[in-house]
Design an enzyme around this catalytic site. Structure first.
Site, PDB file in Angstrom:
ATOM      1  N   SER A 119      51.857  60.203  11.831  1.00 56.30           N
ATOM      2  CA  SER A 119      53.261  60.472  11.640  1.00 56.30           C
ATOM      3  C   SER A 119      54.075  59.678  10.776  1.00 56.30           C
ATOM      4  O   SER A 119      53.884  58.284  10.810  1.00 56.30           O
ATOM      5  CB  SER A 119      54.033  60.961  13.027  1.00 56.30           C
ATOM      6  OG  SER A 119      54.081  59.646  13.683  1.00 56.30           O
ATOM      7  N   GLY A 168      58.088  63.569  17.485  1.00 56.50           N
ATOM      8  CA  GLY A 168      56.567  63.561  17.705  1.00 56.50           C
ATOM      9  C   GLY A 168      56.127  64.377  18.791  1.00 56.50           C
ATOM     10  O   GLY A 168      54.963  64.932  18.819  1.00 56.50           O
ATOM     11  N   ASP A 169      56.646  64.752  19.997  1.00 59.99           N
ATOM     12  CA  ASP A 169      56.379  65.475  20.989  1.00 59.99           C
ATOM     13  C   ASP A 169      56.390  66.918  20.570  1.00 59.99           C
ATOM     14  O   ASP A 169      55.199  67.653  20.995  1.00 59.99           O
ATOM     15  CB  ASP A 169      57.365  65.283  22.178  1.00 59.99           C
ATOM     16  CG  ASP A 169      57.358  63.846  22.518  1.00 59.99           C
ATOM     17  OD1 ASP A 169      56.218  63.136  22.541  1.00 59.99           O
ATOM     18  OD2 ASP A 169      58.396  63.408  23.185  1.00 59.99           O
ATOM     19  N   GLY A 183      57.377  60.072  10.094  1.00 60.71           N
ATOM     20  CA  GLY A 183      58.666  60.193  10.268  1.00 60.71           C
ATOM     21  C   GLY A 183      59.257  61.336   9.264  1.00 60.71           C
ATOM     22  O   GLY A 183      58.560  62.275   9.339  1.00 60.71           O
TER      23      GLY A 183
END
Lengths: 282, 282
Positions: free
Chosen positions: A193, A224-225, A195
């Site tokens: 990731s 992120g989840d 962001g």
């Protein structure tokens, strides 16, 4: 799966001043934990999901009562931790309780429940930090158990738990860019990731970069989840990587647009997923 | 009696830095509330005591489970508040939740229980702030109900609750020195606390100043509640004011010596109570 969930308290104050007394203007309470957010996103998308992990004490009971998805947690003797986030006009201040110490017997009881669950599951998402008392290779143990029962796995954690867990060969590892350097020769797909700039995926089928069509402002907690939720669904469905990554970026953006971690702006998701830029990378 | 109890959480951190994230080193949880401290001190002294007030929700259940004295609380629909005290190497930072809003029906239910209790009691101590939803004259109502049932009363609160409550003529009012100026012509005994310098009592029988034999260092939280406990016991026993004030000063000092509010250092109490300086005042 959330081995170290929390009761997340958010306190709104005018200005946090050390060594003063503050009247809290507003208190928000929610069930916190990356795996619970993953489950909530999949549940919102209408996917069958079951949340699991460890919960204990009065705070654990409060967390359990707040979980809106089907769940099957293993009880522990210790008290589930709280996190307190104090939001003032400038920014947020975090206070994280250390959380319970899990015993060997509780860890064994969890594994027994976990084996029963992965026998019926197609994908397990292993999210977040490990509570005290569990070995650093706890996720490695769970990834091997899942594989033995033909259940695929997505690992989203950090530090030693990531390093040891990744060595067990989960199907997807989702580190952030800083954590990536510590990963020794991962054999599985790695989805990094970056962001607001999106994702980079390095997989046995190729490498891609996926970026959102526009910068989204909002609450990045839970993005992120939402991405992990998309990875789990795509893994189950055998979705080709470019489409899977577009879905993950759109769901992450929809999570940023929703005010609360674990929620998504479903309209934003639908409007975005066809417009994510995916291109071969490296 | 504690109408606005709390779950008091104390978090130990290295240094509280606004807008940073902190790992809490140690978490202490206790049942908080001035009336609960009064009851705990009387219980430690072997006096028959019953704690009452309002408790609600999951946090109320945790508070109730932590009360070590006999008790009879009225349940409410709202959530009992938490207080978070963050202690670092310099000092303490307080975060006070606003607490529940009490409904008229709950207030009536409390009064029904209270009347049953004061019928069997000799003294009631009314301590602390009023929760939202109760009228400013709530303590006045309770003081009049107690008097009707031949139960004496000690009032230890502040602001409008003190002003309106004192007007109902409790047997003893225990304001701090700053609050005293706001009190209009009290008819009862007034026992002013002057922190480490002791007490000044103005009573129908005379005025006295009572000072501890030495300065005690420790935790001043709960010293006022230990003093209120002594006043209640002395009122019940008809103890002459000089002896009663010596007892109150010694108990307050013993509370400062104990690390936790609501506890007393019983040896310090025994060693001090004969050595308190009491002299006529004004």
């Amino acid at each position: 799966m959330t081995l170290n969930p929390a009761l997340d308290l958010t306190y709104t104050v005018d200005a946090l001043v050390p060594h003063a007394t503050h009247r809290v203007r507003r208190v928000a309470e929610r069930a916190g934990g990356k795996g619970l957010n993953v489950a909530a996103v999949l549940h919102a998308l209408g996917e069958p999901v079951l949340a699991t992990g460890l919960l204990g004490g009065a705070t654990g009971a409060v967390v359990q009562a707040k979980i809106r998805t089907p769940h099957s947690f293993t009880p522990i003797g210790g008290e589930t931790r709280r996190t307190v986030t104090v939001v003032d006009r400038t920014d947020a201040t975090g206070l994280w309780e250390p959380g319970p110490v899990v015993t060997d017997v509780e860890w064994a009881a969890f594994q027994a429940n976990y084996v029963a669950l992965v026998q019926d599951a197609e994908v397990v998402v292993l999210s977040g930090s490990l509570p005290q008392g569990l070995p650093d290779d706890a996720y490695a143990v769970l990834i091997r158990l899942a594989r033995r029962h033909h259940c695929r796995s997505v690992l989203d954690t950090s530090g030693a738990a990531l390093e040891r867990g990744a060595a067990a060969g989960p199907d997807v590892v989702k580190p952030n860019a800083q954590e990536l350097a510590a990963l020794q020769s991962p054999t599985a797909a790695v989805v990094e990731s970056h962001g607001p700039e999106g994702l980079i995926a390095r997989t046995p089928q190729g490498s891609w970069r996926a970026a959102p069509p526009e910068v989204v402002t909002g609450n990045p907690t839970g993005a992120g989840d939402a991405c992990a939720a998309a990875l789990a669904r795509g893994l189950r469905d055998g979705t080709p990587w470019p489409a899977l990554l577009a879905d993950a970026v759109a769901l992450a953006a929809a999570a940023v647009k929703a005010p609360v971690a674990g929620e998504i702006d479903i309209n934003h998701y639908r409007a975005t997923r066809e417009r994510v830029h995916v291109q071969p990378h490296g």
